[in-house]
Design a protein around this motif. Structure first.
Motif, PDB file in Angstrom:
ATOM      1  N   GLU A  54       0.849  -1.191   0.000  1.00  0.00           N
ATOM      2  CA  GLU A  54       0.000   0.000   0.000  1.00  0.00           C
ATOM      3  C   GLU A  54       0.884   1.240   0.000  1.00  0.00           C
ATOM      4  O   GLU A  54       1.778   1.371   0.843  1.00  0.00           O
ATOM      5  N   PRO A  55       0.655   2.177  -0.931  1.00  0.00           N
ATOM      6  CA  PRO A  55       1.459   3.402  -0.982  1.00  0.00           C
ATOM      7  C   PRO A  55       0.829   4.526  -0.163  1.00  0.00           C
ATOM      8  O   PRO A  55      -0.396   4.618  -0.047  1.00  0.00           O
ATOM      9  N   VAL A  56       1.679   5.375   0.412  1.00  0.00           N
ATOM     10  CA  VAL A  56       1.230   6.562   1.130  1.00  0.00           C
ATOM     11  C   VAL A  56       2.127   7.717   0.710  1.00  0.00           C
ATOM     12  O   VAL A  56       3.355   7.563   0.641  1.00  0.00           O
ATOM     13  N   ILE A  57       1.522   8.871   0.418  1.00  0.00           N
ATOM     14  CA  ILE A  57       2.286  10.071   0.061  1.00  0.00           C
ATOM     15  C   ILE A  57       1.957  11.157   1.071  1.00  0.00           C
ATOM     16  O   ILE A  57       0.781  11.411   1.369  1.00  0.00           O
ATOM     17  N   GLY A  58       2.976  11.783   1.637  1.00  0.00           N
ATOM     18  CA  GLY A  58       2.741  12.826   2.626  1.00  0.00           C
ATOM     19  C   GLY A  58       3.930  13.740   2.784  1.00  0.00           C
ATOM     20  O   GLY A  58       4.718  13.936   1.852  1.00  0.00           O
ATOM     21  N   GLY A  59       4.078  14.263   3.987  1.00  0.00           N
ATOM     22  CA  GLY A  59       5.161  15.191   4.271  1.00  0.00           C
ATOM     23  C   GLY A  59       5.902  14.809   5.531  1.00  0.00           C
ATOM     24  O   GLY A  59       6.243  13.643   5.748  1.00  0.00           O
ATOM     25  N   ILE A  60       6.104  15.779   6.402  1.00  0.00           N
ATOM     26  CA  ILE A  60       6.943  15.587   7.579  1.00  0.00           C
ATOM     27  C   ILE A  60       6.411  14.498   8.504  1.00  0.00           C
ATOM     28  O   ILE A  60       7.174  13.853   9.225  1.00  0.00           O
ATOM     29  N   GLU A  61       5.092  14.240   8.456  1.00  0.00           N
ATOM     30  CA  GLU A  61       4.516  13.221   9.334  1.00  0.00           C
ATOM     31  C   GLU A  61       4.987  11.813   8.989  1.00  0.00           C
ATOM     32  O   GLU A  61       4.820  10.872   9.787  1.00  0.00           O
ATOM     33  N   LEU A  62       5.593  11.637   7.798  1.00  0.00           N
ATOM     34  CA  LEU A  62       6.080  10.321   7.371  1.00  0.00           C
ATOM     35  C   LEU A  62       7.595  10.161   7.517  1.00  0.00           C
ATOM     36  O   LEU A  62       8.151   9.133   7.129  1.00  0.00           O
ATOM     37  N   ILE A  63       8.263  11.168   8.064  1.00  0.00           N
ATOM     38  CA  ILE A  63       9.726  11.120   8.161  1.00  0.00           C
ATOM     39  C   ILE A  63      10.196   9.942   9.008  1.00  0.00           C
ATOM     40  O   ILE A  63      11.175   9.263   8.669  1.00  0.00           O
ATOM     41  N   ALA A  64       9.528   9.650  10.109  1.00  0.00           N
ATOM     42  CA  ALA A  64       9.952   8.540  10.963  1.00  0.00           C
ATOM     43  C   ALA A  64       9.872   7.217  10.213  1.00  0.00           C
ATOM     44  O   ALA A  64      10.773   6.374  10.323  1.00  0.00           O
ATOM     45  N   ASP A  65       8.799   7.023   9.431  1.00  0.00           N
ATOM     46  CA  ASP A  65       8.670   5.802   8.628  1.00  0.00           C
ATOM     47  C   ASP A  65       9.788   5.723   7.588  1.00  0.00           C
ATOM     48  O   ASP A  65      10.411   4.668   7.401  1.00  0.00           O
ATOM     49  N   PHE A  66      10.011   6.826   6.919  1.00  0.00           N
ATOM     50  CA  PHE A  66      11.073   6.913   5.909  1.00  0.00           C
ATOM     51  C   PHE A  66      12.429   6.575   6.527  1.00  0.00           C
ATOM     52  O   PHE A  66      13.207   5.776   5.989  1.00  0.00           O
ATOM     53  N   TYR A  67      12.710   7.146   7.692  1.00  0.00           N
ATOM     54  CA  TYR A  67      14.023   6.965   8.308  1.00  0.00           C
ATOM     55  C   TYR A  67      14.229   5.531   8.804  1.00  0.00           C
ATOM     56  O   TYR A  67      15.351   5.028   8.801  1.00  0.00           O
ATOM     57  N   SER A  68      13.144   4.874   9.193  1.00  0.00           N
ATOM     58  CA  SER A  68      13.270   3.492   9.670  1.00  0.00           C
ATOM     59  C   SER A  68      13.811   2.575   8.581  1.00  0.00           C
ATOM     60  O   SER A  68      14.545   1.621   8.858  1.00  0.00           O
ATOM     61  N   VAL A  69      13.461   2.864   7.314  1.00  0.00           N
ATOM     62  CA  VAL A  69      13.950   2.073   6.188  1.00  0.00           C
ATOM     63  C   VAL A  69      15.332   2.551   5.756  1.00  0.00           C
ATOM     64  O   VAL A  69      16.250   1.750   5.538  1.00  0.00           O
ATOM     65  N   LEU A  70      15.501   3.869   5.645  1.00  0.00           N
ATOM     66  CA  LEU A  70      16.771   4.415   5.159  1.00  0.00           C
ATOM     67  C   LEU A  70      17.926   4.045   6.070  1.00  0.00           C
ATOM     68  O   LEU A  70      19.014   3.686   5.599  1.00  0.00           O
ATOM     69  N   SER A  71      17.739   4.118   7.374  1.00  0.00           N
ATOM     70  CA  SER A  71      18.823   3.819   8.307  1.00  0.00           C
ATOM     71  C   SER A  71      19.261   2.357   8.200  1.00  0.00           C
ATOM     72  O   SER A  71      20.460   2.048   8.293  1.00  0.00           O
ATOM     73  N   ARG A  72      18.308   1.443   8.005  1.00  0.00           N
ATOM     74  CA  ARG A  72      18.673   0.033   7.830  1.00  0.00           C
ATOM     75  C   ARG A  72      19.393  -0.177   6.505  1.00  0.00           C
ATOM     76  O   ARG A  72      20.369  -0.940   6.441  1.00  0.00           O
TER      77      ARG A  72
END
Length: 350
Positions: A172-190
């Motif tokens: 499922e895709p989600v498009i947003g802004g700053i409220e999604l940064i934590a989700d984004f960072y959880s993947v990027l950091s790994r």
């Protein structure tokens, strides 16, 4: 930095906060400038990494005719140098005329010598200088047509099948802004840990999303409620750039990364952007070939260097053999260690 009458009637000096409006007015009026030349990045980089900025302006008859933002990076591990712009895709000199450009280049060299730095790196999209340069990095741009359905058909059956596969798995895709940064960072950091690369602090991305709220979008792909892929894109004058994107290794087998990129390209088409910018790559690398399959065109990049006496063009990236052991060790560290230590390292990497 004391003002210097660099060339004829062109004066170069260090800009200050009083120049902010005039600086951005010049940047916005020059087609060669990018969002990374805007004044806000001085504050973003300063607040996140505590780095000193030298924003040089060329002036003719009280009007700014050229700019060169420079950030100083200094550490025992990587050395002391200037970059325009570190952590970002583009930078370098932007000038209205050749006289202003040459004056800024000369001022950069004088500043580097005065500070005693090893080198200055300017990230250009044109071959603007006779200085030594590196050209192994290229940009990858996909011209857009404004019609996502037409783009979908043009992909070909193989790539369409690769994109459909994750859908069958239930993503499922989600498009947003700053409220999604934590989700984004959880993947990027790994992902960065798995690649052996120090990761930026989460505050870096959160600050960018806040400062450039109208230009930044965050894409998240979820599977069974968990974030498995994510990206951050930045809009810039008709171009949508993806400087950061990642997917978890365990879902790569069914093409979630392909699905993530399709979501971004589809969005760019439907929102009327003229170019989708995949970001920079090394020619013939795996990421280069991945971007090429979408139909992306190669855009030459020219990283020019002023070098102090006796210095060679630096190689401060993962292709340098002396970092191989560090990269191998980093990949084996626990995630909590890399997310704690990584930001302290990456703040001094360009």
């Amino acid at each position: 930095m004391v003002a210097i009458n660099a060339i004829n009637d062109t004066t170069v000096s260090e800009a200050d906060s009083a120049d902010r409006v005039a600086w951005d007015r010049f940047v916005d009026s020059n087609e060669a400038a990018t969002i990374y030349h805007r004044w806000q990045w001085r504050d973003v980089i300063g607040n996140c990494f505590g780095k000193h900025a030298y924003y040089l302006k060329a002036v003719q008859r009280d009007e700014i005719t050229g700019v060169l933002p420079l950030i100083r990076l200094k550490s025992m591990l990587f050395g002391d140098f200037l970059v325009s712009m570190p952590y970002l895709s583009y930078g370098g000199v932007v000038a209205r005329d050749e006289q202003s450009r040459e004056a800024l280049l000369r001022a950069c060299a004088e500043l580097g010598a005065d500070l005693g730095v090893r080198h200055a790196e300017l990230r250009h999209t044109e071959d603007l200088s006779a200085w030594p340069k590196r050209t192994e990095k290229v940009g990858m741009h996909l011209p857009l047509c404004g019609d996502s359905e037409k783009r979908w058909k043009a992909l070909g059956s193989k790539r369409r099948a690769q994109i459909k596969r994750p859908k069958r798995e239930g993503v499922e895709p989600v498009i947003g802004g700053i409220e999604l940064i934590a989700d984004f960072y959880s993947v990027l950091s790994r992902k960065y840990r798995d690649l052996g690369t120090p990761v930026y602090p989460e505050a870096w991305f959160r600050t960018i999303a806040a400062e450039f709220a109208d230009q930044v979008r965050v894409f998240v792909v979820r599977l069974n409620g968990a974030t498995v892929a994510a990206s951050l894109v930045i809009a810039d004058n008709g171009r949508l750039e993806v400087p950061y994107a990642a997917s978890l290794r365990e879902v790569d087998r069914f093409g979630v990364n392909m699905y993530l990129y399709w979501c971004m390209i589809e969005h760019a088409e439907d929102q009327g952007y003229s170019v989708f910018d995949f970001g920079r790559s090394t020619v013939d690398s795996g990421t280069f070939r991945f971007k090429k399959q979408w139909g992306a065109e190669v855009v030459p990049l020219y990283w020019h260097y002023w070098l102090s006496a006796g210095r060679d063009v630096p190689v401060l990236n993962t292709s340098n053999p002396k970092y191989e052991r560090l990269i191998s060790t980093w990949r084996r560290l626990p995630l909590w260690v890399t997310t704690l230590v990584g930001p302290r390292i990456v703040r001094n990497l360009p």
